[in-house]
Design a protein around this motif. Structure first.
Motif, PDB file in Angstrom:
ATOM      1  N   VAL A   1      -3.582  -6.996   8.398  1.00 59.90           N
ATOM      2  CA  VAL A   1      -2.998  -5.704   8.031  1.00 59.90           C
ATOM      3  C   VAL A   1      -2.696  -4.941   9.318  1.00 59.90           C
ATOM      4  O   VAL A   1      -3.606  -4.592  10.074  1.00 59.90           O
TER       5      VAL A   1
ATOM      6  N   GLY B   1     -13.304  -6.188   7.589  1.00 59.97           N
ATOM      7  CA  GLY B   1     -12.636  -7.476   7.740  1.00 59.97           C
ATOM      8  C   GLY B   1     -13.607  -8.620   7.960  1.00 59.97           C
ATOM      9  O   GLY B   1     -14.781  -8.424   8.273  1.00 59.97           O
TER      10      GLY B   1
ATOM     11  N   GLY C   1     -10.663  -2.832   1.125  1.00 63.38           N
ATOM     12  CA  GLY C   1      -9.425  -2.068   1.051  1.00 63.38           C
ATOM     13  C   GLY C   1      -8.884  -1.726   2.433  1.00 63.38           C
ATOM     14  O   GLY C   1      -9.539  -1.936   3.457  1.00 63.38           O
ATOM     15  N   THR C   2      -7.674  -1.210   2.449  1.00 66.59           N
ATOM     16  CA  THR C   2      -7.041  -0.851   3.717  1.00 66.59           C
ATOM     17  C   THR C   2      -7.533   0.514   4.191  1.00 66.59           C
ATOM     18  O   THR C   2      -7.984   1.340   3.402  1.00 66.59           O
ATOM     19  N   THR C   3      -7.434   0.742   5.489  1.00 71.12           N
ATOM     20  CA  THR C   3      -7.824   2.030   6.050  1.00 71.12           C
ATOM     21  C   THR C   3      -6.683   3.030   5.895  1.00 71.12           C
ATOM     22  O   THR C   3      -5.572   2.682   5.491  1.00 71.12           O
TER      23      THR C   3
ATOM     24  N   VAL D   1      -8.386  -2.819   7.876  1.00 66.42           N
ATOM     25  CA  VAL D   1      -9.147  -2.865   6.630  1.00 66.42           C
ATOM     26  C   VAL D   1     -10.552  -2.340   6.904  1.00 66.42           C
ATOM     27  O   VAL D   1     -10.996  -2.283   8.051  1.00 66.42           O
ATOM     28  N   THR D   2     -11.244  -1.973   5.839  1.00 68.95           N
ATOM     29  CA  THR D   2     -12.558  -1.352   5.997  1.00 68.95           C
ATOM     30  C   THR D   2     -13.603  -2.324   6.517  1.00 68.95           C
ATOM     31  O   THR D   2     -14.420  -1.986   7.376  1.00 68.95           O
TER      32      THR D   2
ATOM     33  N   LEU E   1      -7.375  -8.061  -0.320  1.00 67.83           N
ATOM     34  CA  LEU E   1      -7.594  -6.831   0.447  1.00 67.83           C
ATOM     35  C   LEU E   1      -8.822  -6.083  -0.076  1.00 67.83           C
ATOM     36  O   LEU E   1      -9.581  -5.495   0.702  1.00 67.83           O
TER      37      LEU E   1
ATOM     38  N   ALA F   1      -3.399   2.028   7.743  1.00 64.77           N
ATOM     39  CA  ALA F   1      -2.743   0.734   7.540  1.00 64.77           C
ATOM     40  C   ALA F   1      -1.244   0.954   7.378  1.00 64.77           C
ATOM     41  O   ALA F   1      -0.809   1.879   6.688  1.00 64.77           O
TER      42      ALA F   1
END
Length: 264
Positions: free
Chosen positions: A174, A112, A134-136, A109-110, A129, A139
């Motif tokens: 994640v 955490g 958000g997720t990288t 994640v960007t 999330l 992910a």
């Protein structure tokens, strides 16, 4: 007369605390409560629920109330005073401050870390999330694991995150895709020769790889594209495959693609 006493006690509690907790609200460790006994000011107290789930009150000592509703805790404490110390006491329990429940979001994640669980609201996995930025890019699209405070865990796809309800204390991890940092190489008559990245799901077609490399130059020959995989060379007529709508050639990490010169 008894009803008047109860009404007076309730009004005192509302004025002095400013926080009226619903009677069905469940008390938790680190919640701060106010206990007021009508006409017994020496017994009034503002105290925090200890890790043991107890509060320590004058005369009756430790009383376990974590896990009880406000109404249940109120009646339990009133009953203990009524049993040995007071005659039909009029007692009001209110919540001064709720403890802040937290969740953690780590992994791909960007940003955490730990985040507060919203008070008196629900939280889904997608929103959790988003709290972490958000997720990288890498992910794992099928690798979000939620671990509950009781140790149980489940893994969900990112695409279904909005349907998963998060609970206070959840740990969200994640997973990083197995294709993170995996590349193939495109050489020859393309505009940006060099390594091309695999997407998180690992599905990289020959056409996608050439697009990442800036597409063919004017001299590129799409009819004789060569793929070198572990020393074995396969020639693909990519133009014909595209025109016929055939299934695209799937690449593997470390494949080496060469787009040759067009034969005039």
């Amino acid at each position: 007369m008894r009803n008047l006493y109860q009404l007076a006690a309730s009004l005192i509690a509302l004025v002095t605390t400013g926080l009226a907790a619903p009677s069905d609200a469940t008390l938790k460790v680190n919640d701060t409560i106010r206990v007021e006994v009508f006409n017994e000011t020496d017994l009034n107290a503002v105290t925090k629920i200890l890790k043991s789930g107890e509060v320590v009150l004058q005369f009756i000592g430790p009383v376990k109330i974590a896990g009880l509703t406000v109404a249940e805790a109120n009646e339990k404490i009133r009953g203990l005073y009524d049993k040995d110390y007071l005659v039909d006491p009029k007692l009001t329990l209110t919540v001064e401050a709720y403890s802040q429940d937290m969740i953690s979001v780590t992994g791909a994640v960007t940003g955490g870390g730990q985040f507060p669980y919203p008070q008196n609201a629900k939280l889904d996995l997608a929103s959790a999330l988003a709290m972490a930025g958000g997720t990288t890019r890498y992910a794992d699209p099928k690798g979000v694991t939620v671990t509950r405070v009781d140790g149980g865990s489940s893994t969900y796809p990112i695409s279904g995150a909005s349907t998963v309800q998060i609970q206070p204390g959840d740990q969200i991890t994640v997973r990083r895709s197995n294709y993170a940092d995996k590349v193939a190489y495109v050489f020859g008559q393309v505009r940006k020769p060099g390594p091309v990245a695999f997407p998180p799901d690992g599905r990289l077609t020959l056409l996608d790889a050439i697009a990442q490399a800036g597409n063919y130059t004017e001299l590129g020959n799409a009819k004789a594209v060569k793929i070198n995989r572990n020393g074995k060379v396969t020639e693909v007529n990519l133009r014909e495959m595209t025109e016929k709508g055939s299934e695209h050639y799937m690449l593997q990490p470390e494949d080496k693609i060469t787009v040759p010169d067009r034969i005039w």
